[in-house]
Design an enzyme around this catalytic site. Structure first.
Site, PDB file in Angstrom:
ATOM      1  N   GLU A  76       0.031  -0.995   5.853  1.00  0.00           N
ATOM      2  CA  GLU A  76       0.947  -0.543   6.617  1.00  0.00           C
ATOM      3  C   GLU A  76       0.769   0.980   7.023  1.00  0.00           C
ATOM      4  O   GLU A  76       1.057   1.467   8.013  1.00  0.00           O
ATOM      5  CB  GLU A  76       2.597  -0.695   5.872  1.00  0.00           C
ATOM      6  CG  GLU A  76       3.546  -0.469   6.749  1.00  0.00           C
ATOM      7  CD  GLU A  76       4.440   0.778   7.046  1.00  0.00           C
ATOM      8  OE1 GLU A  76       4.852   1.182   7.911  1.00  0.00           O
ATOM      9  OE2 GLU A  76       3.685   1.631   6.114  1.00  0.00           O
TER      10      GLU A  76
ATOM     11  N   ASP B 162       0.889  -1.239   0.039  1.00  0.00           N
ATOM     12  CA  ASP B 162      -0.083   0.151   0.121  1.00  0.00           C
ATOM     13  C   ASP B 162       0.669   1.366   0.034  1.00  0.00           C
ATOM     14  O   ASP B 162       1.928   1.143   0.320  1.00  0.00           O
ATOM     15  CB  ASP B 162      -0.950  -0.170   1.111  1.00  0.00           C
ATOM     16  CG  ASP B 162      -0.327  -0.160   2.361  1.00  0.00           C
ATOM     17  OD1 ASP B 162       0.792  -0.620   2.528  1.00  0.00           O
ATOM     18  OD2 ASP B 162      -0.590   0.789   3.423  1.00  0.00           O
TER      19      ASP B 162
END
Ligand SMILES: [Zn+2]
Length: 435
Positions: free
Chosen positions: A145, A80
């Protein structure tokens, strides 16, 4: 060993493809990127599993076992990214464009670059028929994250410990070269600071704004607080990582004030990066008070992003506040209380990293550092106390001062030369550790 040029080409192509998946978190939407990585890794013999806490946001665990016992090595990454405002960029942030020897796009440094290099290394050596002789190779690519890992690393380590348990983790956090006073150092992130965000509240008495002294304005009481936070800082404190780092820069860790001043005189940019390693930081980021312009507020709230050296807790924050603004006239409410953790720095893994750095960049040195920010390494150290987790993505073509502002910023890009360098390191590490 695969050729550097082949690794560079394959990591570059993969990074371009990964950037084109828009995995801005929130919402993340990591599924398609993870499926591509899964398909590639399965193609060379990895057992792959997608593990999702929520629909559409899987984590990928790819595993290659051996017949004998040995270390379990995990190469970690997250797929991400943070958002990007295309108006601020010179290229489309999701183009993965190749320009001036760099791949451009959101995630080019943080951290699709490392995911691409780790994967390219695994594809190359496994594609040549290499298999671990001992132990196990695990590639873990997480989602989520950038907003705290509730569906990513934290969830994986807590809900599926048997799938991600390992002895060594190599993740993000450091590795970009820093030039200082004729020395070249490559950080190895062995620790991350803890996160203790909180709201500081001041109180007064409400009243009509047309008669200022009829009330007691809570917002105005924030002025000295803000001033103290802007002008002051808690006294520096030494811990193992900055001690090693200062020594590597040729400075005396016994005199922290003098060391930081010495750095600032030579290069102010380095001082800015070193200071957060030396204690609690308190950064005011949001403020609110009255909801009506003509009402003097009885309460004002200041949000403070606070980072605390590894292994210290709430008391370190309160003591820093006492030092800066005294004990009275405010209240504190914590939102996050994540105690930072660390791995030992003097290990065979550090030796391997040092050897790689010395060979690739003669005269340069690998040095343990503590990350002012936070990374997925935290969850591995917390879930598996014997697990050693380091952050290392070697970068030589782009230095720290160029790279740092690009992370979460506009025109994020990575030199393809560094993708090749990093992929070589990961390929070498797999072969050396798992024999
Ligand atoms: Zn990251």
């Amino acid at each position: 060993m695969p050729e550097r040029a082949d690794l560079e080409r394959s990591a570059t192509e993969l990074l371009q493809r990964l950037i084109r998946f828009k995995t801005v978190n929130p919402p993340g939407d990591e599924q398609a990127a993870q499926e591509l990585l899964k398909e590639l890794l399965e193609g060379v013999g990895f057992e792959c599993e997608l593990l999702a806490a929520v629909e559409g946001r899987p984590n990928l665990v790819a595993r290659m076992r051996s017949a004998s016992d040995g270390p379990r090595l995990c190469l970690l990454g997250h797929v991400d990214t943070v958002l990007a405002d295309p108006d601020e960029w010179s290229v489309d942030p999701w183009s993965g464009e190749l320009r001036d020897g760099c791949v451009w796009g959101r995630g080019a440094l943080d951290m699709k670059s490392q995911v691409a290099s780790e994967t390219a290394a695994a594809l190359a050596i496994a594609g040549e028929g290499w298999r671990p002789e001992a132990g196990e190779l695990i590639l873990v690519f997480t989602c989520d994250e950038e907003t705290g890992a509730a569906y990513g690393a934290q969830w994986l380590c807590e809900q599926h410990p048997d799938k991600v348990r390992c002895d060594l983790v190599v993740n993000e956090g450091a590795g970009t070269v820093l030039d200082f006073d004729g020395r070249r150092v490559y950080g190895v992130c062995v620790a991350e600071k803890g996160v203790f965000r909180f709201t500081l509240t001041t109180r007064g008495k409400a009243g009509h704004a047309s008669v200022p002294r009829i009330a007691d304005n809570a917002l105005v009481k924030m002025a000295p607080v803000l001033e103290a936070l802007a002008d002051g800082r808690p006294a520096y404190a030494l811990s193992p990582e900055p001690e090693a780092f200062l020594r590597a820069l040729g400075l005396d860790p016994g005199d922290l004030e003098g060391a930081v001043q010495g750095i600032a005189e030579k290069d102010g940019r380095v001082a800015i990066l070193v200071e957060p390693m030396l204690g609690v930081t308190l950064t005011p980021t949001m403020i609110s008070a009255s909801e009506k312009v003509n009402v003097i507020p009885s309460r004002a709230e200041l949000a403070i992003d606070c980072r605390v050296p590894p292994e210290l807790g709430e008391e370190a924050v309160l003591s820093a506040l006492r030092e800066l603004i005294g004990e009275d006239g405010y209240e504190v409410r914590f939102h996050d209380r994540i105690v930072g953790n660390r791995s030992p720095a003097d290990t065979p893994l550090m030796e391997k990293i040092s050897a790689f750095v010395r060979r690739e960049d003669p005269g340069a040195e690998a040095v343990p550092v503590v990350l002012p920010g936070f990374s997925d390494s935290h969850w591995w150290r917390r879930a598996f106390p014997d697990c050693l987790a380091y952050g290392f993505f070697p970068q030589r073509a782009m230095d720290l001062f160029e790279a740092f502002p690009l992370i979460h910023g506009a025109d994020e890009r990575v030199p393809i030369e560094d993708l090749g360098l990093a992929a070589s390191f990961y390929a070498e590490l797999m072969e050396e550790v798992l024999r």
